[in-house]
Scaffold this motif. Structure first.
Motif, PDB file in Angstrom:
ATOM      1  N   ARG A  87       0.849  -1.188   0.000  1.00 45.54           N
ATOM      2  CA  ARG A  87       0.000   0.000   0.000  1.00 45.54           C
ATOM      3  C   ARG A  87       0.888   1.243   0.000  1.00 45.54           C
ATOM      4  O   ARG A  87       1.893   1.284   0.710  1.00 45.54           O
ATOM      5  CB  ARG A  87      -0.916   0.034   1.229  1.00 45.54           C
ATOM      6  N   HIS A  88       0.497   2.248  -0.747  1.00 43.10           N
ATOM      7  CA  HIS A  88       1.332   3.452  -0.812  1.00 43.10           C
ATOM      8  C   HIS A  88       1.407   4.151   0.539  1.00 43.10           C
ATOM      9  O   HIS A  88       2.370   4.862   0.834  1.00 43.10           O
ATOM     10  CB  HIS A  88       0.810   4.411  -1.885  1.00 43.10           C
ATOM     11  N   ASP A  89       0.383   3.922   1.401  1.00 48.59           N
ATOM     12  CA  ASP A  89       0.391   4.529   2.730  1.00 48.59           C
ATOM     13  C   ASP A  89       0.801   3.533   3.811  1.00 48.59           C
ATOM     14  O   ASP A  89       0.675   3.818   5.003  1.00 48.59           O
ATOM     15  CB  ASP A  89      -0.982   5.112   3.062  1.00 48.59           C
ATOM     16  N   GLY A  90       1.312   2.385   3.394  1.00 41.32           N
ATOM     17  CA  GLY A  90       1.624   1.332   4.359  1.00 41.32           C
ATOM     18  C   GLY A  90       2.767   1.663   5.295  1.00 41.32           C
ATOM     19  O   GLY A  90       2.917   1.034   6.340  1.00 41.32           O
ATOM     20  N   GLY A  91       3.579   2.639   4.923  1.00 37.50           N
ATOM     21  CA  GLY A  91       4.703   3.009   5.772  1.00 37.50           C
ATOM     22  C   GLY A  91       4.521   4.320   6.500  1.00 37.50           C
ATOM     23  O   GLY A  91       5.505   4.899   6.993  1.00 37.50           O
ATOM     24  N   ASP A  92       3.291   4.785   6.606  1.00 34.86           N
ATOM     25  CA  ASP A  92       3.063   6.099   7.208  1.00 34.86           C
ATOM     26  C   ASP A  92       3.439   6.155   8.688  1.00 34.86           C
ATOM     27  O   ASP A  92       3.591   7.254   9.246  1.00 34.86           O
ATOM     28  CB  ASP A  92       1.606   6.527   7.027  1.00 34.86           C
ATOM     29  N   ALA A  93       3.604   4.989   9.323  1.00 34.44           N
ATOM     30  CA  ALA A  93       4.064   4.991  10.717  1.00 34.44           C
ATOM     31  C   ALA A  93       5.481   5.544  10.843  1.00 34.44           C
ATOM     32  O   ALA A  93       5.916   5.899  11.945  1.00 34.44           O
ATOM     33  CB  ALA A  93       4.015   3.570  11.288  1.00 34.44           C
ATOM     34  N   LEU A  94       6.186   5.640   9.715  1.00 36.37           N
ATOM     35  CA  LEU A  94       7.541   6.211   9.741  1.00 36.37           C
ATOM     36  C   LEU A  94       7.537   7.732   9.760  1.00 36.37           C
ATOM     37  O   LEU A  94       8.571   8.357  10.059  1.00 36.37           O
ATOM     38  CB  LEU A  94       8.323   5.741   8.511  1.00 36.37           C
ATOM     39  N   ASN A 118       4.108   7.279  -4.841  1.00 36.27           N
ATOM     40  CA  ASN A 118       3.531   5.966  -4.566  1.00 36.27           C
ATOM     41  C   ASN A 118       4.499   5.018  -3.864  1.00 36.27           C
ATOM     42  O   ASN A 118       4.103   3.925  -3.457  1.00 36.27           O
ATOM     43  CB  ASN A 118       3.045   5.311  -5.861  1.00 36.27           C
ATOM     44  N   ARG A 119       5.765   5.407  -3.734  1.00 37.84           N
ATOM     45  CA  ARG A 119       6.715   4.551  -3.016  1.00 37.84           C
ATOM     46  C   ARG A 119       6.429   4.645  -1.520  1.00 37.84           C
ATOM     47  O   ARG A 119       6.466   5.723  -0.939  1.00 37.84           O
ATOM     48  CB  ARG A 119       8.147   4.998  -3.289  1.00 37.84           C
ATOM     49  N   PRO A 120       6.139   3.521  -0.868  1.00 39.76           N
ATOM     50  CA  PRO A 120       5.857   3.577   0.576  1.00 39.76           C
ATOM     51  C   PRO A 120       7.049   4.111   1.360  1.00 39.76           C
ATOM     52  O   PRO A 120       8.209   3.913   0.985  1.00 39.76           O
ATOM     53  CB  PRO A 120       5.568   2.113   0.935  1.00 39.76           C
ATOM     54  N   LEU A 121       6.752   4.770   2.462  1.00 38.58           N
ATOM     55  CA  LEU A 121       7.817   5.308   3.302  1.00 38.58           C
ATOM     56  C   LEU A 121       8.651   4.216   3.954  1.00 38.58           C
ATOM     57  O   LEU A 121       9.750   4.483   4.442  1.00 38.58           O
ATOM     58  CB  LEU A 121       7.220   6.208   4.386  1.00 38.58           C
ATOM     59  N   ASP A 122       8.114   2.980   3.982  1.00 38.02           N
ATOM     60  CA  ASP A 122       8.870   1.886   4.592  1.00 38.02           C
ATOM     61  C   ASP A 122       9.508   0.977   3.548  1.00 38.02           C
ATOM     62  O   ASP A 122       9.783  -0.190   3.833  1.00 38.02           O
ATOM     63  CB  ASP A 122       7.993   1.077   5.547  1.00 38.02           C
ATOM     64  N   HIS A 123       9.755   1.513   2.347  1.00 37.21           N
ATOM     65  CA  HIS A 123      10.583   0.758   1.406  1.00 37.21           C
ATOM     66  C   HIS A 123      11.918   0.479   2.096  1.00 37.21           C
ATOM     67  O   HIS A 123      12.486   1.345   2.769  1.00 37.21           O
ATOM     68  CB  HIS A 123      10.798   1.565   0.129  1.00 37.21           C
ATOM     69  N   VAL A 124      12.425  -0.733   1.951  1.00 35.65           N
ATOM     70  CA  VAL A 124      13.627  -1.122   2.689  1.00 35.65           C
ATOM     71  C   VAL A 124      14.804  -0.206   2.357  1.00 35.65           C
ATOM     72  O   VAL A 124      15.604   0.142   3.235  1.00 35.65           O
ATOM     73  CB  VAL A 124      13.977  -2.596   2.411  1.00 35.65           C
ATOM     74  N   GLY A 125      14.915   0.213   1.101  1.00 31.99           N
ATOM     75  CA  GLY A 125      15.994   1.126   0.746  1.00 31.99           C
ATOM     76  C   GLY A 125      15.899   2.450   1.477  1.00 31.99           C
ATOM     77  O   GLY A 125      16.909   3.032   1.884  1.00 31.99           O
TER      78      GLY A 125
END
Length: 216
Positions: A87-94, A118-125
């Motif tokens: 999800r594009h918002d899946g990393g919003d906890a960051l 659209n890159r999630p904020l929790d992309h590993v990179g």
């Protein structure tokens, strides 16, 4: 007064290098360095294609979603792994972490496949780039170790071993090497700074005294 010490800068450089490898296809200089370190020979064109197939293109048949909120919930059934749709918002906890540290993920150099809103904020990179920033600025101080330990426990520990293992099992020599390198990085980081489980952290406003450029 003595100058502040920064004991984690070697780890910071390794995390930054891993971040670049996860956000960009390998160029010839990168492959030459990897070949020298690992004692292997890598085909440049195939390594680039494997980067896109494994880390960018969901329809490739060998895509492994490099996003923490998916990896943390991955499940294995017999010989198969199952992943939710990123999800594009899946990393919003960051966002509280990034905002508190003045970290801008959009400034990271990345392949067009992995750029944009659209890159999630929790992309590993992205996570590894942020971790590199924290490690680079951290001093030999208990408060800094606790801060990074909280980040590791909350945002790296739940998925790191799964991701590194799955990459290392790839039939692609380049992707397998990347997985082995990530596994070594995660092990070394956790040996230096113990992850703190989220349950032990509690809810409190995010305050990050480690800022880009501080103590550098």
């Amino acid at each position: 007064m003595s100058e502040p010490t920064h004991p984690y800068r070697d780890l910071a450089r390794l995390a930054a290098a891993a971040s670049r490898l996860l956000l960009n296809p390998p160029d010839r200089d990168t492959l030459a360095a990897l070949e020298s370190d690992a004692g292997v020979t890598l085909d440049a064109a195939q390594a680039r294609q494997d980067f896109y197939d494994h880390l960018c293109i969901a329809q490739s048949g060998c895509f492994l979603p490099p996003v923490a909120h998916v990896l943390a919930q991955a499940r294995q059934t017999d010989a198969f792994w199952h992943f939710a749709t990123p999800r594009h918002d899946g990393g919003d906890a960051l966002m509280p972490w990034y905002d508190a540290a003045g970290f801008d993920p959009s400034s990271l150099p990345a392949d067009p496949f992995l750029s944009g809103s659209n890159r999630p904020l929790d992309h590993v990179g992205v996570l590894l780039a942020f971790l590199s920033m924290l490690l680079d600025a951290a001093q030999d101080d208990e408060a800094d170790r606790i801060l990074i330990g909280e980040f590791l426990g909350e945002h790296l520990q739940p998925w790191a071993d799964t991701f590194a293992h799955l990459l290392s099992c790839s039939a692609s020599p380049y992707i397998a090497l990347l997985g082995s390198m990530l596994g070594d990085l995660f092990t070394t980081v956790r040996a230096a700074i113990v992850p703190i489980a989220p349950a032990a952290i509690g809810a409190r406003p995010k305050v990050i005294p480690i800022q880009p450029g501080i103590g550098s």
